[in-house]
Structure formats: structure tokens, C-alpha cells
Design a protein around this motif. Sequence first.
Motif, PDB file in Angstrom:
ATOM      1  N   TRP A  36       0.879  -1.077   0.008  1.00 39.75           N
ATOM      2  CA  TRP A  36       0.169   0.066   0.030  1.00 39.75           C
ATOM      3  C   TRP A  36       0.752   0.812   0.225  1.00 39.75           C
ATOM      4  CZ3 TRP A  36      -5.445  -0.451  -0.779  1.00 39.75           C
ATOM      5  CH2 TRP A  36      -5.557  -1.472  -0.718  1.00 39.75           C
ATOM      6  N   TYR A  37       0.186   1.961  -0.594  1.00 38.29           N
ATOM      7  CA  TYR A  37       0.763   3.567  -0.935  1.00 38.29           C
ATOM      8  C   TYR A  37      -0.008   4.360  -0.716  1.00 38.29           C
ATOM      9  CZ  TYR A  37       5.493   1.308  -3.334  1.00 38.29           C
ATOM     10  OH  TYR A  37       6.650   1.105  -3.345  1.00 38.29           O
ATOM     11  N   ARG A  38       0.410   5.690  -0.159  1.00 39.51           N
ATOM     12  CA  ARG A  38      -0.591   7.028   0.220  1.00 39.51           C
ATOM     13  C   ARG A  38       0.401   8.219  -1.128  1.00 39.51           C
ATOM     14  NH1 ARG A  38      -1.197   8.189   5.498  1.00 39.51           N
ATOM     15  NH2 ARG A  38       1.199   9.408   6.126  1.00 39.51           N
ATOM     16  N   ARG A  39      -0.850   9.087  -1.576  1.00 40.94           N
ATOM     17  CA  ARG A  39      -0.492  10.310  -1.915  1.00 40.94           C
ATOM     18  C   ARG A  39      -0.922  11.197  -1.114  1.00 40.94           C
ATOM     19  NH1 ARG A  39      -0.588  10.057  -8.028  1.00 40.94           N
ATOM     20  NH2 ARG A  39      -2.190  10.281  -7.310  1.00 40.94           N
ATOM     21  N   VAL A  40      -0.575  12.379  -1.466  1.00 37.49           N
ATOM     22  CA  VAL A  40      -1.452  13.893  -0.613  1.00 37.49           C
ATOM     23  C   VAL A  40      -0.783  14.546  -2.237  1.00 37.49           C
ATOM     24  CG1 VAL A  40      -1.261  13.282   1.699  1.00 37.49           C
ATOM     25  CG2 VAL A  40       0.179  14.383   1.350  1.00 37.49           C
ATOM     26  N   PRO A  41      -2.020  15.205  -2.086  1.00 37.90           N
ATOM     27  CA  PRO A  41      -1.723  16.239  -3.426  1.00 37.90           C
ATOM     28  C   PRO A  41      -0.201  17.295  -2.286  1.00 37.90           C
ATOM     29  CG  PRO A  41      -3.862  16.825  -2.351  1.00 37.90           C
ATOM     30  CD  PRO A  41      -2.952  15.842  -1.541  1.00 37.90           C
ATOM     31  N   GLU A  42       0.509  17.255  -3.430  1.00 36.42           N
ATOM     32  CA  GLU A  42       1.730  17.483  -4.494  1.00 36.42           C
ATOM     33  C   GLU A  42       2.857  17.527  -3.235  1.00 36.42           C
ATOM     34  OE1 GLU A  42       1.047  22.234  -2.771  1.00 36.42           O
ATOM     35  OE2 GLU A  42      -0.280  22.647  -3.986  1.00 36.42           O
ATOM     36  N   LYS A  43       2.894  16.130  -3.143  1.00 36.08           N
ATOM     37  CA  LYS A  43       3.799  15.453  -2.682  1.00 36.08           C
ATOM     38  C   LYS A  43       4.314  14.262  -3.337  1.00 36.08           C
ATOM     39  CE  LYS A  43       3.347  16.889   2.567  1.00 36.08           C
ATOM     40  NZ  LYS A  43       3.184  16.742   4.104  1.00 36.08           N
ATOM     41  N   GLU A  44       5.439  13.878  -3.016  1.00 33.07           N
ATOM     42  CA  GLU A  44       5.207  12.525  -3.705  1.00 33.07           C
ATOM     43  C   GLU A  44       4.947  11.149  -2.717  1.00 33.07           C
ATOM     44  OE1 GLU A  44      10.159  13.482  -4.983  1.00 33.07           O
ATOM     45  OE2 GLU A  44       9.542  11.225  -3.900  1.00 33.07           O
ATOM     46  N   ARG A  45       4.474  10.345  -3.617  1.00 32.52           N
ATOM     47  CA  ARG A  45       3.780   9.247  -2.951  1.00 32.52           C
ATOM     48  C   ARG A  45       4.616   8.349  -2.222  1.00 32.52           C
ATOM     49  NH1 ARG A  45       1.528   5.858  -8.019  1.00 32.52           N
ATOM     50  NH2 ARG A  45       3.638   6.025  -8.276  1.00 32.52           N
ATOM     51  N   GLU A  46       3.753   7.746  -1.435  1.00 32.53           N
ATOM     52  CA  GLU A  46       4.832   7.375  -0.313  1.00 32.53           C
ATOM     53  C   GLU A  46       4.859   5.788   0.121  1.00 32.53           C
ATOM     54  OE1 GLU A  46       5.335   9.338   3.672  1.00 32.53           O
ATOM     55  OE2 GLU A  46       2.561   9.421   4.046  1.00 32.53           O
ATOM     56  N   LEU A  47       5.456   5.236   0.858  1.00 34.44           N
ATOM     57  CA  LEU A  47       4.867   3.735   0.913  1.00 34.44           C
ATOM     58  C   LEU A  47       4.618   3.681   2.172  1.00 34.44           C
ATOM     59  CD1 LEU A  47       5.613   1.217   0.639  1.00 34.44           C
ATOM     60  CD2 LEU A  47       7.219   0.504   1.350  1.00 34.44           C
ATOM     61  N   VAL A  48       3.396   3.028   2.706  1.00 35.81           N
ATOM     62  CA  VAL A  48       2.646   2.660   4.030  1.00 35.81           C
ATOM     63  C   VAL A  48       2.756   1.370   4.604  1.00 35.81           C
ATOM     64  CG1 VAL A  48       0.453   2.140   5.033  1.00 35.81           C
ATOM     65  CG2 VAL A  48       0.387   4.212   2.908  1.00 35.81           C
ATOM     66  N   ALA A  49       3.044   0.684   3.617  1.00 35.59           N
ATOM     67  CA  ALA A  49       3.535  -0.730   4.394  1.00 35.59           C
ATOM     68  C   ALA A  49       3.484  -1.803   2.386  1.00 35.59           C
ATOM     69  CB  ALA A  49       2.195  -1.617   5.344  1.00 35.59           C
ATOM     70  N   PHE A  50       4.399  -3.041   3.144  1.00 32.18           N
ATOM     71  CA  PHE A  50       4.325  -4.430   1.926  1.00 32.18           C
ATOM     72  C   PHE A  50       4.492  -5.514   2.751  1.00 32.18           C
ATOM     73  CE2 PHE A  50       8.195  -5.524   2.622  1.00 32.18           C
ATOM     74  CZ  PHE A  50       9.238  -4.572   2.933  1.00 32.18           C
ATOM     75  N   VAL A  51       3.795  -6.505   2.016  1.00 29.28           N
ATOM     76  CA  VAL A  51       3.901  -7.942   2.632  1.00 29.28           C
ATOM     77  C   VAL A  51       4.318  -8.968   2.012  1.00 29.28           C
ATOM     78  CG1 VAL A  51       1.605  -8.341   1.949  1.00 29.28           C
ATOM     79  CG2 VAL A  51       2.464  -9.763   3.685  1.00 29.28           C
ATOM     80  N   THR A  52       5.562  -9.643   2.450  1.00 30.45           N
ATOM     81  CA  THR A  52       5.850 -10.859   1.479  1.00 30.45           C
ATOM     82  C   THR A  52       5.059 -10.764   0.074  1.00 30.45           C
ATOM     83  OG1 THR A  52       6.690 -11.286   2.501  1.00 30.45           O
ATOM     84  CG2 THR A  52       8.582 -10.116   2.630  1.00 30.45           C
ATOM     85  N   ALA A  53       5.306 -12.091  -0.144  1.00 29.08           N
ATOM     86  CA  ALA A  53       4.705 -13.635  -1.450  1.00 29.08           C
ATOM     87  C   ALA A  53       4.508 -14.295   0.716  1.00 29.08           C
ATOM     88  CB  ALA A  53       5.606 -14.339  -2.419  1.00 29.08           C
ATOM     89  N   SER A  54       5.846 -14.433   1.066  1.00 33.72           N
ATOM     90  CA  SER A  54       5.294 -15.726   1.821  1.00 33.72           C
ATOM     91  C   SER A  54       4.696 -14.895   3.374  1.00 33.72           C
ATOM     92  CB  SER A  54       6.906 -16.355   2.268  1.00 33.72           C
ATOM     93  OG  SER A  54       6.946 -15.139   3.467  1.00 33.72           O
ATOM     94  N   GLY A  55       3.875 -13.571   2.867  1.00 33.43           N
ATOM     95  CA  GLY A  55       2.960 -13.126   4.582  1.00 33.43           C
ATOM     96  C   GLY A  55       3.621 -12.584   5.371  1.00 33.43           C
ATOM     97  N   THR A  56       5.362 -12.474   5.488  1.00 30.23           N
ATOM     98  CA  THR A  56       5.703 -10.931   6.038  1.00 30.23           C
ATOM     99  C   THR A  56       6.022  -9.920   6.182  1.00 30.23           C
ATOM    100  OG1 THR A  56       7.858 -12.565   6.083  1.00 30.23           O
ATOM    101  CG2 THR A  56       8.124 -10.787   7.111  1.00 30.23           C
ATOM    102  N   PRO A  57       5.101  -8.561   7.111  1.00 27.23           N
ATOM    103  CA  PRO A  57       4.497  -7.855   6.737  1.00 27.23           C
ATOM    104  C   PRO A  57       5.692  -7.016   6.966  1.00 27.23           C
ATOM    105  CG  PRO A  57       3.686  -8.585   8.959  1.00 27.23           C
ATOM    106  CD  PRO A  57       4.949  -9.496   7.951  1.00 27.23           C
ATOM    107  N   ASP A  58       5.938  -5.414   6.388  1.00 30.26           N
ATOM    108  CA  ASP A  58       6.954  -5.190   7.313  1.00 30.26           C
ATOM    109  C   ASP A  58       5.820  -3.509   6.759  1.00 30.26           C
ATOM    110  OD1 ASP A  58      10.326  -4.085   6.519  1.00 30.26           O
ATOM    111  OD2 ASP A  58       9.681  -3.188   7.943  1.00 30.26           O
TER     112      ASP A  58
END
Length: 117
Positions: A36-58
Motif C-alpha cells: 500500500w502506498y499513499r499520496r497527498v496533493p503536492e507530495k510524492e507518493r509514499e510507502l505505507v506498508a508491504f507484505v511479501t509473497a510468504s506473508g511477512t509484513p513490514d
Amino acid sequence: QVQLVESGGGLVQPGGSLRLSCTLSGTFFNRYVMAWYRRVPEKERELVAFVTASGTPDYADSMQGRFTISRDTAKNSIYLQMNSLIPDATAVYFCNADSSSYRRSYWGQGTQVTVSS
């Protein structure tokens, strides 16, 4: 045709919760790191979180503790549970599927989250 479809955005009051969903179709779900990423107006898109294929979140450092990402292989879907929301969480949230091995990256259309009283 590969598609990523997000849902679950909307208007919520400060302190409230939302759960975003993202479903991948047209390809093999288990090949991809999902994020998941997010973007607010006039700012770059930023990473929120990711989960690997094996299910490990970060999580991005600033998102720790308030957001939870999860993955359901049976439904080819990921989720983002957002609790204790504050106005700074207002943004368009995008789902991403990325495979460095297969050199493929896909984006959803985005879902608006607005935190306001």
C-alpha cells in the motif's frame, strides 16, 4: 488482463477506523510483493506498508502501530486495517503488486481516505 481493484476508502472521523481491500486478478498472486502506498496533493507518493509473497509484513517507520497489512492468498487479496486515524492520514491510497523476478509492477486506481470531523 491484470487488474488491481481497491475498495474501502471513505470519510471517517478522527479516531475512527477503516479497512482497505485490494484484489489482484489476471496473474499469479503468489509471485508478487503486495504493498500500500499513499499520496497527498503536492507530495510524492509514499510507502505505507508491504507484505511479501510468504506473508511477512513490514511498515514505513511513521506508520508503525496504527496500520496493519495482511494477505489472503485464497482471495488474492491484501488488506490495510487503519485504526486511530488522524487527519494526516487523509490521502489517496494505492495498491501495488511488484515482482522483481518477473519484472512486473501493477497499480490500482486508488481509493480516497478522508479523516475529518
